[in-house]
Each structure stands twice: as C-alpha cells, then as structure tokens.
Scaffold this active site. Structure first.
Site, PDB file in Angstrom:
ATOM      1  CD1 TRP A  32      -2.692   1.542   0.421  1.00 24.66           C
ATOM      2  CD2 TRP A  32      -2.154   1.805   2.572  1.00 24.66           C
ATOM      3  NE1 TRP A  32      -3.475   2.539   0.928  1.00 24.66           N
ATOM      4  CE2 TRP A  32      -3.170   2.719   2.238  1.00 24.66           C
ATOM      5  CE3 TRP A  32      -1.662   1.790   3.879  1.00 24.66           C
ATOM      6  CZ2 TRP A  32      -3.697   3.621   3.165  1.00 24.66           C
ATOM      7  CZ3 TRP A  32      -2.192   2.669   4.799  1.00 24.66           C
ATOM      8  CH2 TRP A  32      -3.200   3.581   4.450  1.00 24.66           C
TER       9      TRP A  32
ATOM     10  CG  ASP B 114      -1.920  -2.778   7.315  1.00 31.94           C
ATOM     11  OD1 ASP B 114      -3.044  -2.720   7.868  1.00 31.94           O
ATOM     12  OD2 ASP B 114      -1.585  -2.033   6.360  1.00 31.94           O
TER      13      ASP B 114
ATOM     14  CB  ALA C 241      -6.656  -2.751   6.176  1.00 30.79           C
TER      15      ALA C 241
ATOM     16  CE  LYS D  64     -10.437   0.286   3.045  1.00 31.77           C
ATOM     17  NZ  LYS D  64      -9.183   0.232   3.737  1.00 31.77           N
TER      18      LYS D  64
HETATM   19  N1  PMP Z   1      -3.651  -0.744   5.354  1.00 23.03           N
HETATM   20  C1  PMP Z   1      -3.997  -1.085   4.120  1.00 23.03           C
HETATM   21  C2  PMP Z   1      -3.274  -2.205   3.447  1.00 23.03           C
HETATM   22  C3  PMP Z   1      -5.013  -0.402   3.467  1.00 23.03           C
HETATM   23  O1  PMP Z   1      -5.362  -0.753   2.235  1.00 23.03           O
HETATM   24  C4  PMP Z   1      -5.675   0.664   4.139  1.00 23.03           C
HETATM   25  C5  PMP Z   1      -6.779   1.440   3.484  1.00 23.03           C
HETATM   26  N2  PMP Z   1      -6.696   1.701   2.170  1.00 23.03           N
HETATM   27  C6  PMP Z   1      -5.265   0.973   5.434  1.00 23.03           C
HETATM   28  C7  PMP Z   1      -4.252   0.247   6.013  1.00 23.03           C
HETATM   29  C8  PMP Z   1      -5.841   2.098   6.257  1.00 23.03           C
HETATM   30  O2  PMP Z   1      -7.165   2.290   6.246  1.00 23.03           O
HETATM   31  P1  PMP Z   1      -7.892   3.420   7.086  1.00 23.03           P
HETATM   32  O3  PMP Z   1      -6.898   4.383   7.580  1.00 23.03           O
HETATM   33  O4  PMP Z   1      -8.860   4.044   6.149  1.00 23.03           O
HETATM   34  O5  PMP Z   1      -8.580   2.702   8.197  1.00 23.03           O
END
Ligand code: PMP
Length: 394
Positions: free
Chosen positions: A127, A208, A210, A243
């Site tokens: 990401w 991570d 998500a 998500k």
């Molecule tokens: N990690 C990954 C791999 C992601 O794809 C995302 C969102 N695109 C996030 C972390 C963070 O998401 P958020 O800050 O919107 O909770």
C-alpha cells in the site's frame, strides 16, 4: 515562511478519481478508488451501523472526553475480534487510533522510539501510504519480493530469501490478509515458514490487517495474524475498521503491541498512550463506539456478520464471473488468478500503457500499476471489462 514549503507528490489514486469524474462517457467503469461498492455503485452504511447510530443518538448523554487510549469496551472488543484467544489478553497493550492509517503511523513511531536504527521490511509492492509514512518519519525501508509477475501469485521463494536478511530488531511488515494492491496471499503453510524466519532472525513482525472479513471469512482472515501473534516474542498489529464496518470517514482503528510475557505491558501501553497524546490527544470516539456496540450486542453482531458475509461472497462471485468470462474470451486459463486472489483488489499484471489504453478507449479506470477494485464491477460491466482486457492484449 510558507513560500519555503516544497510541493508534495500528488496522490495517484485521488488524481484518478478526478479523471473519472471528468469523463462524460456513461459507460465508464471506476475500478480505482479503494472503497467497497455494491452493485449500484453505492458505498452503503451497514444496517448494524445505522441501528447502533440510532441507539447512540437516543442514549448518549455526554460528549466529554473518553480516555487517551480509547474506550476499553472498543479496544477489548477489537482485540478479541482480531486475536480471539491466540494470546492472553494481559499480554496485549492496545490503543484506539484514527483509522488503520493512524494505527500504522503510531506503530512506526513506536518502533522509532524503541529502536531508532530499525529498518522496516515491506512487501514489493505494498500500500503506497506505508512507503510514504516511513519516508516521512525518516525510517529506512527495505523492500522484499512479494508478487510474481508471471503467475500473479506470491513470489514465496523471493520473499523468504529477502526477509531472511532482516536483523534482530528490524521490523517486517506483513499484510494479515487480502494484500493491497495485489490480492495475492500466503497460505497457512507459508505463513508458518515466515514465522520460522522471524524467530530465526529476531525480526519483529508488524501485521497490517485492514480487510478482515473481506477474503475467506472473519475467522479465516485473522488466522495468519493469530498464528504470528502466538508464535513470536514480540509483535505489532494495526487493525482498521474502515472496510469491514464500512465506516471509512469515522476514522476507526486499533494498534496492538504484544509480547509473550505480560511484564512489559505497562511500558508499552504507557508509550502508546503517550504517542496518542502527542499526535492527536484523544482518538475519535464515534466509530469506535459503534464498533463496540455492535461487537458487544448479540443481535447487532449477528446482523453485521451476515451483511459482511454478503459483501464478501458478492466479491467472490464477481471474481469468478470475471475469471470465467476471460477464460471464455481468451480460450485459456491464464486469468484464473483473479478467482484465486482475495479481498477487494486484484493486480491484473499489465503495463501502465495498457492501463492507459483501457482508460482512453473503454473508459475503464484502474490504478496505473493495474490494480483493479473488484467491488467496482457488476454483472453488466464484467463483460465490458473482460473484452477491454483481451482487446488491450493483456
Ligand atoms: N492498510 C492497508 C493495506 C489499506 O489498504 C488501508 C486502506 N486503504 C489501510 C491500512 C488504512 O485504512 P484506514 O486508515 O482508512 O482505516
């Protein structure tokens, strides 16, 4: 003073959103932005979230500050959702953060405070915000091979060779499930081998997670994170509720720092709470409260789980429809990886030129690295995309 500021690099995905908006063609297809969309193109508010919001509006009688680490009802419920009983709760230090991004940012800062010379190993690709935040914090990045361009699966041998070069105290960032941007993931046998490398090298994993619930199911998607957390001496986990609860703008996330003994928990907890205080003081509460209301209420939780399951199976169905349409048109199985990938994304594995061609000729918007948001498709647009992919000579 402001004239001495430097231009910052534009966010590629945000630029793509604007191009999509400016495209007058009614047949255009948005596979760019990383949010879940239903068949009508809407990012819905989940039923359980709406119900919890109503209840909250009726019952909440103060908006005074909560606690710097976030409401324990939230941190405990989320710790439970991600880790279940993989580790004793007393080993886990946890803070609520503004989204998963906030959790990652705090995690990287904690690493830098604890070990200023630590390097962070990240998958190639990852990401983009991982890279951006690490650069901003001045933390050295080492990329490990991850995606096999040929099979569109994980280059597992390359990954193993690369992470073996980590030293004790380096950090290895791992996507717990539903790898963004590729959609390619390790199986559990491979995860066990990664754990062995982590233990051999003394590198600290940072998971991570998500997209829990977007791949193979809520429990299945957490299995790798639980395996890692229960098998290594120390570990960081950054979780996002954006998500799986559909509460992107409420900024709801959790950072956990674990060790295999409870002794250092207070030190970890105090430092993470300190970091919250320095960066934003109290973490946002609205989304976190909705999450804890849902997870701590049997009826709301069951409703949330069933809606999340509809979302997940809907994306799987889109994957298999697209893969079979491509098989029909190409007369080959070379697009089978689309059905194998998990989560919201698949990397098609083609050149920026062909991505641009599909955009210009067919109004199909995907990220330049050929990441497609599968949730941007529906039964009508799948044949259009499949034809454009074959037409572009992918
Ligand atoms: N990690 C990954 C791999 C992601 O794809 C995302 C969102 N695109 C996030 C972390 C963070 O998401 P958020 O800050 O919107 O909770």
């Amino acid at each position: 003073m402001f004239e001495s500021l430097k231009e910052q690099p534009a966010d590629g995905i945000l630029a793509l959103i604007q191009m999509y908006k400016d495209d007058p063609r009614p047949t255009k297809i948005d596979l760019g932005v990383g949010v879940y969309k239903d068949a009508t193109g809407l990012t819905p508010i989940m039923r359980a979230v709406k119900t919890a919001e109503k209840q909250l509006w009726e019952e909440q009688d103060t908006k005074t500050y909560t606690s710097l680490a976030g409401d324990p009802a939230f941190t405990n419920a989320m710790t439970q959702l991600v880790l279940a009983d993989a580790v004793p709760l007393e080993n886990v230090a946890a803070v609520a953060t503004p989204g998963g991004t906030g959790a990652l940012r705090q995690a990287f800062e904690l690493v830098r405070m604890a070990r200023p010379d630590a390097r962070v190993f990240v998958p190639d690709p990852t990401w983009p915000n991982h890279i951006s935040i690490l650069n901003y914090l001045g933390i050295e990045i080492v990329r490990y091979r991850y995606f096999d361009e040929e099979s569109r699966g994980v280059d597992f041998n390359g990954m193993m060779e690369d992470i073996k070069t980590a030293k004790a105290g380096d950090v290895v960032l791992l996507h717990g499930c539903c790898h963004n941007p590729t959609g390619a993931n390790l199986n559990m046998t491979e995860w066990a081998q990664v754990v062995d490398v982590l233990n051999d090298t003394g590198a600290v994993p940072m998971v991570d997670i998500a997209y829990q619930g977007f791949g193979d199911g809520l429990e299945e998607d957490a299995a790798a994170t639980r395996l890692v957390a229960s098998s290594v001496p120390e570990c960081l986990v950054a979780a996002s509720c954006s998500k799986n609860f559909g509460i992107y703008r409420e900024r709801t996330g959790l950072l956990m720092a674990l060790s295999n003994n409870a002794d250092g928990r207070k030190l970890r907890q105090d430092n993470m709470t300190f970091l919250n205080r320095q960066n934003f003081s109290f973490p946002p509460d609205h989304g976190a409260r909705l999450v804890s209301m849902i997870l701590n209420d049997n009826v709301l939780r069951a409703d949330w789980m069933s809606e999340l399951e509809e979302v997940r199976t809907g994306m799987l169905s889109l994957r298999s429809q697209l893969a079979s349409e491509l098989q029909r048109l190409s007369g080959s199985d070379r697009f089978g990886f689309i059905a194998q990938h998990r989560g919201m994304f698949s990397r098609l594995g083609t050149t920026p030129d062909k991505v641009a061609l599909m955009r210009e000729k067919n109004g199909i918007y995907m990220v330049a690295d050929s990441r497609m948001n599968i949730a941007g498709l529906n039964a009508n647009t799948i044949p259009i995309l499949a034809e454009a992919i074959i037409d572009a000579g992918v």
